[in-house]
Design a protein around this motif. Structure first.
Motif, short mmCIF file in Angstrom:
data_model
loop_
_atom_site.label_atom_id
_atom_site.label_comp_id
_atom_site.label_asym_id
_atom_site.label_seq_id
_atom_site.Cartn_x
_atom_site.Cartn_y
_atom_site.Cartn_z
N MET A 56 20.67 -24.50 2.42
CA MET A 56 20.33 -24.78 4.03
C MET A 56 21.42 -25.28 4.90
O MET A 56 21.65 -24.69 5.78
CB MET A 56 19.37 -25.60 3.99
CG MET A 56 18.73 -26.01 5.22
SD MET A 56 17.30 -27.17 5.46
CE MET A 56 18.31 -28.48 4.68
N ILE A 57 22.37 -26.01 4.40
CA ILE A 57 23.41 -26.74 5.23
C ILE A 57 24.44 -25.47 5.43
O ILE A 57 24.91 -25.56 6.73
CB ILE A 57 24.09 -27.76 4.45
CG1 ILE A 57 22.96 -28.93 4.55
CG2 ILE A 57 25.30 -28.24 5.19
CD1 ILE A 57 23.46 -30.18 3.13
N ASP A 58 24.89 -24.69 4.44
CA ASP A 58 25.76 -23.91 4.68
C ASP A 58 25.24 -22.72 5.75
O ASP A 58 25.90 -22.31 6.48
CB ASP A 58 26.11 -23.28 3.43
CG ASP A 58 27.18 -22.28 3.43
OD1 ASP A 58 28.43 -22.72 3.77
OD2 ASP A 58 27.32 -20.94 2.74
N ALA A 59 23.98 -22.47 5.48
CA ALA A 59 23.27 -21.29 6.47
C ALA A 59 23.59 -21.78 7.85
O ALA A 59 23.56 -21.30 8.97
CB ALA A 59 21.82 -21.12 6.09
N SER A 60 23.43 -23.29 8.19
CA SER A 60 23.29 -23.86 9.56
C SER A 60 24.73 -23.63 10.24
O SER A 60 24.74 -24.00 11.32
CB SER A 60 22.66 -25.45 9.30
OG SER A 60 23.93 -26.14 8.69
N LYS A 61 25.60 -23.17 9.28
CA LYS A 61 26.90 -22.95 10.10
C LYS A 61 26.92 -21.82 10.96
O LYS A 61 27.98 -21.77 11.88
CB LYS A 61 28.08 -23.07 9.01
CG LYS A 61 28.26 -24.14 8.46
CD LYS A 61 29.22 -23.95 6.91
CE LYS A 61 29.45 -25.20 6.20
NZ LYS A 61 30.18 -25.03 5.17
N ASN A 62 26.23 -20.83 10.70
CA ASN A 62 25.96 -19.61 11.34
C ASN A 62 24.79 -19.49 12.34
O ASN A 62 24.59 -18.64 13.12
CB ASN A 62 26.26 -18.30 10.65
CG ASN A 62 27.46 -18.46 9.84
OD1 ASN A 62 28.30 -18.57 10.55
ND2 ASN A 62 27.33 -18.52 8.31
N ILE A 63 23.81 -20.38 11.71
CA ILE A 63 22.38 -20.15 12.74
C ILE A 63 21.96 -21.56 13.17
O ILE A 63 22.09 -22.63 12.46
CB ILE A 63 21.16 -19.85 11.49
CG1 ILE A 63 21.56 -18.31 10.89
CG2 ILE A 63 19.91 -19.75 12.05
CD1 ILE A 63 20.73 -18.00 9.74
N PRO A 64 21.51 -21.74 14.41
CA PRO A 64 21.20 -23.02 14.78
C PRO A 64 20.51 -24.03 13.84
O PRO A 64 19.67 -23.44 13.19
CB PRO A 64 20.51 -22.72 16.17
CG PRO A 64 20.82 -21.16 16.49
CD PRO A 64 21.29 -20.48 15.10
N ASP A 74 18.11 -13.72 16.06
CA ASP A 74 18.70 -12.19 16.23
C ASP A 74 18.98 -11.90 17.53
O ASP A 74 19.98 -11.54 17.90
CB ASP A 74 17.97 -11.48 15.17
CG ASP A 74 18.27 -11.61 13.84
OD1 ASP A 74 19.04 -12.49 13.41
OD2 ASP A 74 17.34 -10.98 13.02
N ILE A 75 17.75 -11.89 18.39
CA ILE A 75 17.95 -11.55 19.82
C ILE A 75 19.17 -12.29 20.45
O ILE A 75 19.90 -11.84 21.23
CB ILE A 75 16.88 -11.40 20.46
CG1 ILE A 75 15.79 -10.26 19.83
CG2 ILE A 75 17.05 -11.27 21.95
CD1 ILE A 75 14.39 -10.40 20.31
N GLU A 76 18.86 -13.74 20.24
CA GLU A 76 19.92 -14.57 21.00
C GLU A 76 21.32 -14.35 20.58
O GLU A 76 22.24 -14.28 21.44
CB GLU A 76 19.43 -16.01 20.89
CG GLU A 76 18.11 -16.35 21.56
CD GLU A 76 17.45 -17.87 21.45
OE1 GLU A 76 18.39 -18.49 20.25
OE2 GLU A 76 16.56 -18.26 22.01
N GLU A 77 21.38 -14.03 19.27
CA GLU A 77 22.94 -14.02 18.95
C GLU A 77 23.38 -12.72 19.26
O GLU A 77 24.55 -12.42 19.69
CB GLU A 77 22.92 -13.85 17.20
CG GLU A 77 22.71 -15.14 16.60
CD GLU A 77 22.49 -15.20 15.01
OE1 GLU A 77 22.40 -14.17 14.54
OE2 GLU A 77 22.41 -16.20 14.58
N ARG A 78 22.73 -11.48 19.55
CA ARG A 78 23.28 -10.35 20.03
C ARG A 78 23.32 -10.55 21.50
O ARG A 78 24.42 -9.75 21.86
CB ARG A 78 21.99 -9.19 19.74
CG ARG A 78 22.24 -8.58 18.13
CD ARG A 78 21.13 -7.32 18.38
NE ARG A 78 20.32 -7.74 17.59
CZ ARG A 78 19.08 -7.89 17.73
NH1 ARG A 78 18.53 -7.03 18.46
NH2 ARG A 78 18.18 -7.99 16.59
#
Length: 111
Positions: A45-53, A104-108
Protein backbone atom coordinates in the motif's frame (compact mmCIF):
# COMPACT_ATOMS: atom_id res chain seq x y z
CA UNK A 1 -3.57 -2.26 -14.73
CA UNK A 2 -0.55 -0.30 -13.58
CA UNK A 3 1.87 -1.72 -11.05
CA UNK A 4 0.60 0.57 -8.28
CA UNK A 5 -3.01 -0.55 -8.72
CA UNK A 6 -1.80 -4.16 -8.78
CA UNK A 7 0.05 -3.56 -5.50
CA UNK A 8 -3.12 -2.23 -3.89
CA UNK A 9 -5.08 -5.25 -5.13
CA UNK A 10 -2.49 -7.76 -3.84
CA UNK A 11 -2.16 -5.85 -0.55
CA UNK A 12 -5.94 -6.05 -0.08
CA UNK A 13 -5.90 -9.80 -0.82
CA UNK A 14 -3.14 -10.23 1.75
CA UNK A 15 -5.35 -8.35 4.21
CA UNK A 16 -7.86 -11.20 3.98
CA UNK A 17 -5.09 -13.65 4.82
CA UNK A 18 -3.72 -11.78 7.82
CA UNK A 19 -7.16 -10.88 9.20
CA UNK A 20 -8.31 -14.50 8.88
CA UNK A 21 -5.02 -15.83 10.26
CA UNK A 22 -5.25 -13.55 13.30
CA UNK A 23 -8.46 -15.34 14.27
CA UNK A 24 -6.67 -18.70 14.17
CA UNK A 25 -3.25 -17.67 15.46
CA UNK A 26 -2.47 -19.52 18.69
CA UNK A 27 1.31 -19.71 18.75
CA UNK A 28 4.29 -17.39 18.54
CA UNK A 29 5.26 -18.73 15.11
CA UNK A 30 1.80 -18.16 13.66
CA UNK A 31 1.73 -14.66 15.18
CA UNK A 32 5.08 -13.86 13.55
CA UNK A 33 3.77 -15.09 10.19
CA UNK A 34 0.64 -12.94 10.56
CA UNK A 35 2.79 -9.90 11.36
CA UNK A 36 5.05 -10.58 8.36
CA UNK A 37 2.05 -10.78 6.01
CA UNK A 38 0.58 -7.63 7.57
CA UNK A 39 3.84 -5.73 7.08
CA UNK A 40 4.12 -6.86 3.45
CA UNK A 41 0.50 -5.87 2.83
CA UNK A 42 1.17 -2.40 4.27
CA UNK A 43 4.41 -2.14 2.30
CA UNK A 44 2.50 -2.71 -0.93
CA UNK A 45 0.00 0.00 0.00
CA UNK A 46 2.78 2.45 0.90
CA UNK A 47 4.69 1.70 -2.31
CA UNK A 48 1.53 2.22 -4.37
CA UNK A 49 1.01 5.62 -2.74
CA UNK A 50 4.19 6.84 -4.44
CA UNK A 51 2.28 6.92 -7.76
CA UNK A 52 -1.35 7.27 -6.67
CA UNK A 53 -2.63 9.98 -4.30
CA UNK A 54 -2.38 8.74 -0.69
CA UNK A 55 -6.07 9.31 0.05
CA UNK A 56 -7.14 7.31 -2.98
CA UNK A 57 -4.60 4.58 -2.25
CA UNK A 58 -5.80 4.18 1.32
CA UNK A 59 -9.51 4.33 0.44
CA UNK A 60 -9.18 1.70 -2.29
CA UNK A 61 -6.93 -0.51 -0.14
CA UNK A 62 -9.31 -0.42 2.81
CA UNK A 63 -12.38 -0.71 0.58
CA UNK A 64 -11.07 -3.73 -1.29
CA UNK A 65 -9.75 -5.29 1.91
CA UNK A 66 -13.12 -4.87 3.59
CA UNK A 67 -14.92 -6.24 0.57
CA UNK A 68 -12.64 -9.28 0.38
CA UNK A 69 -12.85 -9.95 4.14
CA UNK A 70 -16.66 -9.78 4.13
CA UNK A 71 -16.87 -12.05 1.08
CA UNK A 72 -14.43 -14.53 2.65
CA UNK A 73 -16.48 -14.45 5.84
CA UNK A 74 -19.67 -15.35 4.01
CA UNK A 75 -18.18 -17.80 1.49
CA UNK A 76 -15.44 -19.50 3.54
CA UNK A 77 -16.47 -19.08 7.18
CA UNK A 78 -20.24 -19.30 6.55
CA UNK A 79 -21.02 -16.04 8.32
CA UNK A 80 -24.54 -14.73 7.97
CA UNK A 81 -25.71 -13.39 4.63
CA UNK A 82 -28.32 -10.69 4.21
CA UNK A 83 -29.58 -8.58 1.35
CA UNK A 84 -28.56 -5.48 3.31
CA UNK A 85 -24.95 -6.74 3.50
CA UNK A 86 -25.00 -7.49 -0.21
CA UNK A 87 -26.33 -4.00 -0.94
CA UNK A 88 -23.54 -2.34 1.02
CA UNK A 89 -20.88 -4.61 -0.49
CA UNK A 90 -22.10 -3.55 -3.94
CA UNK A 91 -22.11 0.10 -2.83
CA UNK A 92 -18.55 -0.26 -1.52
CA UNK A 93 -17.45 -1.89 -4.77
CA UNK A 94 -18.97 0.94 -6.80
CA UNK A 95 -17.07 3.44 -4.64
CA UNK A 96 -13.76 1.64 -5.11
CA UNK A 97 -14.24 1.39 -8.88
CA UNK A 98 -15.29 5.04 -8.98
CA UNK A 99 -12.13 6.16 -7.18
CA UNK A 100 -9.97 4.21 -9.62
CA UNK A 101 -11.75 5.64 -12.66
CA UNK A 102 -11.60 9.21 -11.37
CA UNK A 103 -7.93 8.87 -10.46
CA UNK A 104 -7.09 7.46 -13.90
CA UNK A 105 -8.94 10.36 -15.59
CA UNK A 106 -7.15 12.92 -13.40
CA UNK A 107 -3.76 11.34 -14.18
CA UNK A 108 -4.43 11.50 -17.93
CA UNK A 109 -5.49 15.14 -17.69
CA UNK A 110 -2.33 16.02 -15.73
CA UNK A 111 -0.09 14.77 -18.56
Amino acid sequence: MSRSWFEIFIGALLEVIWVSAMKHSHSLISAVIVIAILIFSFYLMIDASKNIPAGTTYAVYVGLGSLFVVLAGVLVYHESFSWARLFFIILLTIGVIGLKVVTDIEERQAH
